[in-house]
Design a protein around this motif. Structure first.
Motif, short mmCIF file in Angstrom:
data_model
loop_
_atom_site.label_atom_id
_atom_site.label_comp_id
_atom_site.label_asym_id
_atom_site.label_seq_id
_atom_site.Cartn_x
_atom_site.Cartn_y
_atom_site.Cartn_z
N GLU B 122 33.11 39.46 45.61
CA GLU B 122 34.26 38.71 44.78
C GLU B 122 35.23 39.66 44.56
O GLU B 122 36.43 39.58 44.97
CB GLU B 122 33.72 38.21 43.25
N THR B 123 35.11 40.97 44.07
CA THR B 123 36.15 41.99 43.99
C THR B 123 36.88 42.29 45.36
O THR B 123 37.96 42.48 45.50
CB THR B 123 35.42 43.25 43.68
N GLN B 126 39.19 39.68 46.41
CA GLN B 126 40.36 39.86 45.49
C GLN B 126 41.12 40.76 46.20
O GLN B 126 42.50 40.62 46.09
CB GLN B 126 39.97 39.99 44.18
#
Lengths: 151, 162
Positions: B122-123, B126
């Motif tokens: 996820e990071t 992003q």
């Protein structure tokens, strides 16, 4: 293994500028306020548990010898087998599976451009799969270690 | 590629396995290569200064430290914009490496490669979105290649001959 605050400091502060003095581990120990023997023990433990690979030198790519990044597109069911063939070459390191049509990625380091080409040709022949030779043309980011963010 | 002396080659080769975890590691390296402790230290200083050695220190394995999402992000950047973009990418602290590599259109259109190490997928995604937006790359083709299994990772072996 459980990392202590000391381990973290050791890992964050000594990825570069390692002391070039006769007793570097003693200098690090003084810096951390512990004994030389503790530093040696911590490094040994970290190596043992696979958190660090070594305390040593990271060389500038293509400065000594030549290297390239290679990608291969291999049917998933043959990936392990092809990876094993590729790993058997001493010139190969950093061999990773990646999620893409090109699913096998590794670095080849050789003593000369001719040697490099020979290795690539042999890999192609032994695996029966085409290699995509992606040499570095320009470097923008210099590897000076890695600032670790602790959870 | 620069020429380096055979003593330097021996020292670098000895160092590939890592410094001996001993009180006088440079003395031990010296014993292996037939040089004094002071000579080994002086040669290492010189190799660092010349940039042959980029850094001397602890080499970590990111994956073992919880950085399990290691993504190679590749971009198809127009040639004239590429040098500027390479420099911009390398200024982001989550970009750990950034290279221009040869491309092979149409099968491999990507010329700019950067590595992003993150604690989760996820990071990393992003961060990629952040790069696209900040650098105005919404129209540029790119791909994110997360790493799967690691088949081999070790210090490079230099100077092996065919």
């Amino acid at each position: 293994m459980e990392l202590t605050a000391l381990h973290r400091r050791l890992l964050n502060e000594f990825q570069r500028d390692f002391p070039l003095t006769p007793q570097p581990f003693k200098e690090i120990a003084e810096n951390l306020g512990i004994q030389e023997q503790d530093v040696l023990q911590m490094l040994c433990d970290l190596q043992e548990s696979g958190i660090i690979s070594r305390t040593g030198a990271v060389l500038r790519p293509n400065h000594v010898g030549v290297s390239t990044l290679v990608a291969m597109s291999v049917p998933p069911e043959k990936l392990d087998q092809v990876a094993r063939i590729v790993n058997a070459f001493p010139e190969v390191n950093h061999n990773y599976e990646r999620e893409h049509e090109y699913n096998l990625w590794f670095v080849v380091i050789a003593s000369s451009p001719k040697h490099l080409q020979t290795v690539l040709d042999r890999i192609q022949k032994k695996t029966g799969h085409e290699v995509l030779d992606l040499p570095m043309l320009q470097e923008y980011h210099i590897d000076l270690g890695f600032e670790l963010q602790w959870k | 590629m620069i020429e380096i002396s055979s003593l330097d080659q021996k020292i670098l080769q000895a160092l590939q396995q890592g410094l001996p975890l001993a009180s006088r590691p440079y003395e031990e390296i010296g014993r292996q290569v037939g040089a004094s402790e002071a000579e080994v230290i002086a040669r290492l200083e010189q190799l660092l200064e010349q940039g042959v050695i980029r850094r001397l220190g602890i080499v970590t394995k990111h994956r073992q430290l919880g950085y399990t999402s290691n993504a190679m992000v590749v971009w198809d950047i127009p040639d004239d914009l590429e040098p500027e973009m390479g420099k911009r990418f390398s200024e982001f602290d989550f970009v750990t490496l950034c290279y221009r590599r040869k491309r092979y259109r149409p099968k491999w259109p990507y010329n700019l490669f950067c590595m992003i190490h993150g604690q989760d997928r996820e990071t990393v995604l992003q961060q990629v979105a952040h790069l696209r937006k900040t650098c105005g790359l919404e129209q540029v083709a790119y791909d994110v290649l997360f790493s799967g299994q690691c088949f081999k990772q070790r210090g490079a072996h230099y100077f092996k001959t065919a």
